[in-house]
Design a protein around this motif. Structure first.
Motif, PDB file in Angstrom:
ATOM      1  N   ALA A   1       0.830  -1.206   0.000  1.00 35.55           N
ATOM      2  CA  ALA A   1       0.000   0.000   0.000  1.00 35.55           C
ATOM      3  C   ALA A   1       0.863   1.254   0.000  1.00 35.55           C
ATOM      4  O   ALA A   1       0.642   2.185  -0.792  1.00 35.55           O
ATOM      5  CB  ALA A   1      -0.914  -0.018   1.222  1.00 35.55           C
ATOM      6  N   GLU A   2       1.839   1.291   0.889  1.00 30.96           N
ATOM      7  CA  GLU A   2       2.748   2.440   0.906  1.00 30.96           C
ATOM      8  C   GLU A   2       3.524   2.530  -0.399  1.00 30.96           C
ATOM      9  O   GLU A   2       3.809   3.630  -0.901  1.00 30.96           O
ATOM     10  CB  GLU A   2       3.712   2.337   2.083  1.00 30.96           C
ATOM     11  CG  GLU A   2       3.068   2.520   3.445  1.00 30.96           C
ATOM     12  CD  GLU A   2       4.110   2.619   4.549  1.00 30.96           C
ATOM     13  OE1 GLU A   2       4.777   3.673   4.639  1.00 30.96           O
ATOM     14  OE2 GLU A   2       4.284   1.633   5.293  1.00 30.96           O
ATOM     15  N   ALA A   3       3.857   1.368  -0.966  1.00 29.89           N
ATOM     16  CA  ALA A   3       4.604   1.349  -2.219  1.00 29.89           C
ATOM     17  C   ALA A   3       3.795   1.947  -3.358  1.00 29.89           C
ATOM     18  O   ALA A   3       4.325   2.707  -4.177  1.00 29.89           O
ATOM     19  CB  ALA A   3       5.000  -0.086  -2.556  1.00 29.89           C
ATOM     20  N   VAL A   4       2.519   1.615  -3.418  1.00 30.47           N
ATOM     21  CA  VAL A   4       1.662   2.153  -4.483  1.00 30.47           C
ATOM     22  C   VAL A   4       1.588   3.671  -4.386  1.00 30.47           C
ATOM     23  O   VAL A   4       1.702   4.384  -5.399  1.00 30.47           O
ATOM     24  CB  VAL A   4       0.258   1.526  -4.407  1.00 30.47           C
ATOM     25  CG1 VAL A   4      -0.723   2.288  -5.293  1.00 30.47           C
ATOM     26  CG2 VAL A   4       0.305   0.062  -4.820  1.00 30.47           C
ATOM     27  N   LEU A   5       1.400   4.199  -3.179  1.00 34.53           N
ATOM     28  CA  LEU A   5       1.326   5.655  -3.015  1.00 34.53           C
ATOM     29  C   LEU A   5       2.659   6.312  -3.349  1.00 34.53           C
ATOM     30  O   LEU A   5       2.697   7.386  -3.968  1.00 34.53           O
ATOM     31  CB  LEU A   5       0.886   6.002  -1.598  1.00 34.53           C
ATOM     32  CG  LEU A   5      -0.511   5.511  -1.196  1.00 34.53           C
ATOM     33  CD1 LEU A   5      -0.825   5.902   0.249  1.00 34.53           C
ATOM     34  CD2 LEU A   5      -1.583   6.056  -2.143  1.00 34.53           C
ATOM     35  N   ALA A   6       3.764   5.673  -2.953  1.00 32.27           N
ATOM     36  CA  ALA A   6       5.086   6.218  -3.268  1.00 32.27           C
ATOM     37  C   ALA A   6       5.319   6.233  -4.773  1.00 32.27           C
ATOM     38  O   ALA A   6       5.818   7.211  -5.339  1.00 32.27           O
ATOM     39  CB  ALA A   6       6.166   5.394  -2.572  1.00 32.27           C
ATOM     40  N   TRP A   7       4.951   5.128  -5.434  1.00 31.01           N
ATOM     41  CA  TRP A   7       5.080   5.060  -6.902  1.00 31.01           C
ATOM     42  C   TRP A   7       4.267   6.167  -7.567  1.00 31.01           C
ATOM     43  O   TRP A   7       4.752   6.851  -8.486  1.00 31.01           O
ATOM     44  CB  TRP A   7       4.590   3.694  -7.392  1.00 31.01           C
ATOM     45  CG  TRP A   7       4.238   3.697  -8.845  1.00 31.01           C
ATOM     46  CD1 TRP A   7       5.094   3.577  -9.900  1.00 31.01           C
ATOM     47  CD2 TRP A   7       2.927   3.896  -9.410  1.00 31.01           C
ATOM     48  NE1 TRP A   7       4.397   3.677 -11.087  1.00 31.01           N
ATOM     49  CE2 TRP A   7       3.078   3.871 -10.805  1.00 31.01           C
ATOM     50  CE3 TRP A   7       1.664   4.076  -8.854  1.00 31.01           C
ATOM     51  CZ2 TRP A   7       1.987   4.021 -11.656  1.00 31.01           C
ATOM     52  CZ3 TRP A   7       0.582   4.235  -9.704  1.00 31.01           C
ATOM     53  CH2 TRP A   7       0.743   4.205 -11.091  1.00 31.01           C
ATOM     54  N   HIS A   8       3.043   6.352  -7.101  1.00 33.90           N
ATOM     55  CA  HIS A   8       2.172   7.362  -7.710  1.00 33.90           C
ATOM     56  C   HIS A   8       2.758   8.760  -7.551  1.00 33.90           C
ATOM     57  O   HIS A   8       2.844   9.531  -8.526  1.00 33.90           O
ATOM     58  CB  HIS A   8       0.788   7.306  -7.050  1.00 33.90           C
ATOM     59  CG  HIS A   8      -0.127   8.412  -7.497  1.00 33.90           C
ATOM     60  ND1 HIS A   8      -0.236   9.602  -6.796  1.00 33.90           N
ATOM     61  CD2 HIS A   8      -0.960   8.523  -8.566  1.00 33.90           C
ATOM     62  CE1 HIS A   8      -1.105  10.380  -7.417  1.00 33.90           C
ATOM     63  NE2 HIS A   8      -1.554   9.761  -8.480  1.00 33.90           N
ATOM     64  N   ASP A   9       3.176   9.110  -6.347  1.00 31.92           N
ATOM     65  CA  ASP A   9       3.670  10.460  -6.095  1.00 31.92           C
ATOM     66  C   ASP A   9       4.961  10.734  -6.863  1.00 31.92           C
ATOM     67  O   ASP A   9       5.161  11.832  -7.395  1.00 31.92           O
ATOM     68  CB  ASP A   9       3.879  10.668  -4.595  1.00 31.92           C
ATOM     69  CG  ASP A   9       2.572  10.648  -3.823  1.00 31.92           C
ATOM     70  OD1 ASP A   9       1.500  10.768  -4.455  1.00 31.92           O
ATOM     71  OD2 ASP A   9       2.605  10.495  -2.591  1.00 31.92           O
ATOM     72  N   LEU A  10       5.832   9.731  -6.933  1.00 31.23           N
ATOM     73  CA  LEU A  10       7.071   9.922  -7.674  1.00 31.23           C
ATOM     74  C   LEU A  10       6.814   9.990  -9.172  1.00 31.23           C
ATOM     75  O   LEU A  10       7.439  10.781  -9.891  1.00 31.23           O
ATOM     76  CB  LEU A  10       8.059   8.799  -7.343  1.00 31.23           C
ATOM     77  CG  LEU A  10       9.409   8.850  -8.061  1.00 31.23           C
ATOM     78  CD1 LEU A  10      10.048  10.230  -7.943  1.00 31.23           C
ATOM     79  CD2 LEU A  10      10.342   7.787  -7.513  1.00 31.23           C
ATOM     80  N   SER A  11       5.885   9.186  -9.654  1.00 28.94           N
ATOM     81  CA  SER A  11       5.557   9.232 -11.079  1.00 28.94           C
ATOM     82  C   SER A  11       5.037  10.608 -11.479  1.00 28.94           C
ATOM     83  O   SER A  11       5.338  11.099 -12.582  1.00 28.94           O
ATOM     84  CB  SER A  11       4.519   8.155 -11.418  1.00 28.94           C
ATOM     85  OG  SER A  11       5.052   6.862 -11.220  1.00 28.94           O
ATOM     86  N   ARG A  12       4.265  11.219 -10.594  1.00 36.53           N
ATOM     87  CA  ARG A  12       3.780  12.577 -10.877  1.00 36.53           C
ATOM     88  C   ARG A  12       4.948  13.556 -10.999  1.00 36.53           C
ATOM     89  O   ARG A  12       4.972  14.423 -11.882  1.00 36.53           O
ATOM     90  CB  ARG A  12       2.817  13.032  -9.778  1.00 36.53           C
ATOM     91  CG  ARG A  12       1.497  12.306  -9.735  1.00 36.53           C
ATOM     92  CD  ARG A  12       0.578  12.711 -10.886  1.00 36.53           C
ATOM     93  NE  ARG A  12       0.055  14.046 -10.729  1.00 36.53           N
ATOM     94  CZ  ARG A  12      -1.104  14.342 -10.129  1.00 36.53           C
ATOM     95  NH1 ARG A  12      -1.845  13.367  -9.633  1.00 36.53           N
ATOM     96  NH2 ARG A  12      -1.516  15.583 -10.038  1.00 36.53           N
ATOM     97  N   LEU A  13       5.927  13.434 -10.108  1.00 35.95           N
ATOM     98  CA  LEU A  13       7.089  14.320 -10.177  1.00 35.95           C
ATOM     99  C   LEU A  13       7.904  14.083 -11.443  1.00 35.95           C
ATOM    100  O   LEU A  13       8.421  15.030 -12.044  1.00 35.95           O
ATOM    101  CB  LEU A  13       7.980  14.132  -8.946  1.00 35.95           C
ATOM    102  CG  LEU A  13       7.534  14.800  -7.650  1.00 35.95           C
ATOM    103  CD1 LEU A  13       8.591  14.607  -6.575  1.00 35.95           C
ATOM    104  CD2 LEU A  13       7.271  16.287  -7.857  1.00 35.95           C
ATOM    105  N   LEU A  14       8.034  12.816 -11.844  1.00 36.82           N
ATOM    106  CA  LEU A  14       8.768  12.541 -13.077  1.00 36.82           C
ATOM    107  C   LEU A  14       8.050  13.159 -14.275  1.00 36.82           C
ATOM    108  O   LEU A  14       8.695  13.649 -15.217  1.00 36.82           O
ATOM    109  CB  LEU A  14       8.928  11.030 -13.266  1.00 36.82           C
ATOM    110  CG  LEU A  14       9.887  10.343 -12.290  1.00 36.82           C
ATOM    111  CD1 LEU A  14       9.840   8.827 -12.470  1.00 36.82           C
ATOM    112  CD2 LEU A  14      11.314  10.864 -12.446  1.00 36.82           C
ATOM    113  N   ALA A  15       6.726  13.155 -14.256  1.00 36.03           N
ATOM    114  CA  ALA A  15       5.979  13.818 -15.326  1.00 36.03           C
ATOM    115  C   ALA A  15       6.207  15.323 -15.299  1.00 36.03           C
ATOM    116  O   ALA A  15       6.393  15.960 -16.341  1.00 36.03           O
ATOM    117  CB  ALA A  15       4.488  13.495 -15.200  1.00 36.03           C
ATOM    118  N   ALA A  16       6.210  15.895 -14.093  1.00 33.64           N
ATOM    119  CA  ALA A  16       6.466  17.335 -13.966  1.00 33.64           C
ATOM    120  C   ALA A  16       7.877  17.695 -14.416  1.00 33.64           C
ATOM    121  O   ALA A  16       8.124  18.815 -14.870  1.00 33.64           O
ATOM    122  CB  ALA A  16       6.246  17.769 -12.519  1.00 33.64           C
TER     123      ALA A  16
END
Length: 483
Positions: free
Chosen positions: A191-206
């Motif tokens: 669960a923590e991994a999914v949220l971490a992946w999501h937040d980091l993926s957003r930054l990589l897009a930015a």
């Protein structure tokens, strides 16, 4: 018509994005009817197998107590004793969104019908998520071989033995054999991994948007992003990154010429450095989507063969290794962001005053941004250290390996926060440089990105504290990511 506010939970096909939506309350889980039917069949088989012979954790103790047979007359209390003894987590409580993610992941895993838990536990998790009831779950107590403490706390809360942190539902009974079947999972780490992946993926897009703004401020040469260049060495991440930059830098036709024959690495090699991070994030998503849909409980109660299989599916080495690689790739990307910030404050590259200062001679402008960015980069560098080089030998020597995936995920959370600061500092520098130079941006989403950033960041010419603006820039990054 499909109800987009409902995520169907069937034990298969759950996506990381679905977990994020449940965790952050834009959707709610709904159990598929056949999932409950299959869970009922798994439960009945588990009871049958336990009556015929030894089944780990149901008719025996756990860990080094695996050969100790439980007295059948005390089997009803064995499960509760197991939960009570394993609910020893400590540390800070998990954030609410992470707790909802844990419950959603565990619900979907149980719906895969390999655990043998009573279906009432699935219904209880679904109801708790629907009404917003949250148990108190502590962060410390997992080493990547099963989130025993966190899941024991959730189970005891469902059973009415621990108080709800918020809201609540009526207590449910814990059947003999339910205890290990419920806690034999890495759902909290996932669960923590999914949220971490999501937040980091957003930054990589930015990162694509911020880099494109810096590119325009420095008058970069777009030859480095040409499709022909990347077709000659087609690493998927680099190809994707270069395509994103072309989309942001031109509305059609040839890419704009630059001021220099060759740019600094921060611009010229960006696709080659950002590309591995994009690939690593995609790999993490693939690994997580296997595990959040997995019937990985030990033992596996298999209704097809009508057997209980004892195994090592609790090991999360794939998760730990994937996140270790992701953080290493992120560090390279962050280094380039800090390098581009240094380019922005260098007059020979920007054609603007040193440190983008607009005040009297000797003004410092945004000089301090480099210090802040490199402080954050140092934090990220430490967080990028691999956790998979460690191990643990516990339970009287029986359990002699640990992946430390939980720590890999939490190091990624720390690395993501640090990268957010690095990228925000670059964004501040790029926006200031574009304001001073008056550079006209291409008629692409980049123009909207600059308008968004300009509206969210004040333009103060004279030297002043930048702390508030850094925080504002950090918050803007998620909005830039969707462009």
């Amino acid at each position: 018509m499909t109800d987009s506010s409902r995520i169907l939970i069937s034990g298969a096909g759950l996506r990381c994005a679905d977990v994020v939506r449940v965790a952050r309350r834009s959707a709610w889980p709904k159990l598929a009817p056949d999932a409950l039917t299959r869970a009922e069949q798994s439960y009945e088989l588990a009871v049958e197998l336990g009556a015929k012979g030894a089944v780990y954790g149901r008719t025996t103790g756990v860990g080094a107590n695996r050969h100790i047979v439980v007295d059948p007359d005390g089997a009803d209390l064995h499960g509760l004793r197991l939960l009570r003894s394993h609910a020893g987590g400590t540390g800070a409580p998990l954030p609410d969104d992470a707790v909802r993610a844990v419950m959603a992941v565990r619900l979907n895993q149980l719906a895969a019908a390999g655990s043998g838990v009573h279906p009432r536990l699935l219904r209880a998790l679904e109801q708790a998520l629907r009404v917003g009831a949250l148990p108190l779950v502590h962060t410390r107590g997992a080493i990547g071989t099963g989130d025993l403490t966190a899941l024991a706390e959730i189970a005891l809360t469902l059973a009415g033995e621990l108080p709800w942190e918020s809201g609540g539902i009526d207590p449910v009974a814990i059947s003999p054999g339910d205890a290990l079947a419920f806690i034999s999972s890495n759902a909290a780490t996932l669960a923590e991994a999914v949220l971490a992946w999501h937040d980091l993926s957003r930054l990589l897009a930015a990162s694509h948007v911020v880099t494109a703004l810096t590119f325009c401020a420095l008058g970069g040469s777009a030859e480095a992003y040409d499709e022909r260049v990347h077709a000659s060495r087609p690493h998927p991440g680099a190809v994707r990154c270069a395509a994103e930059l072309r989309r942001l830098l031109t509305s059609g036709g040839d890419l704009p010429p630059g001021r220099r024959l060759q740019d600094p690495f921060g611009l010229r090699a960006f696709p080659q450095v950002q590309g591995p991070a994009l690939e690593a994030a995609a790999h993490v998503e693939q690994v997580l989507e296997v595990d959040i849909n997995a019937a990985a409980e030990n033992p596996l109660i298999d209704t097809e063969t009508r057997q209980a299989f004892h195994h090592g599916q609790f090991s999360t080495a794939p998760v730990a290794l994937a996140f270790d690689y992701l953080r290493a790739a992120l560090h390279h990307t962050a280094e380039l962001s800090a390098a581009r910030l240094s380019d922005l404050v260098e007059p020979d590259l920007s054609g603007l005053p040193p440190f983008l200062a607009e005040g009297p001679a000797g003004s410092s402008g945004v000089m301090i941004l480099e210090y802040v960015a490199h402080d954050a980069l140092g934090t990220l560098r430490h967080a990028a250290s691999p956790v998979t080089l460690g191990t643990a030998v516990i339970s009287r020597g029986l359990e002699d390996h640990a992946s430390f995936s939980t720590h890999a995920v939490r190091s990624t959370v720390a690395a993501t926060a640090a990268y957010r600061t690095v990228l925000a500092c670059e964004l501040l520098g790029a926006v200031r440089a574009l304001r001073i130079s008056g550079t006209e941006l291409p008629d692409t989403p980049l123009r909207h990105a600059f308008a968004l950033a300009s509206a969210g960041l004040p333009h103060v010419a004279e030297d002043h504290p930048l702390s508030t603006e850094i925080q504002q820039a950090e918050r803007l990054l998620d909005r830039l990511a969707v462009l």
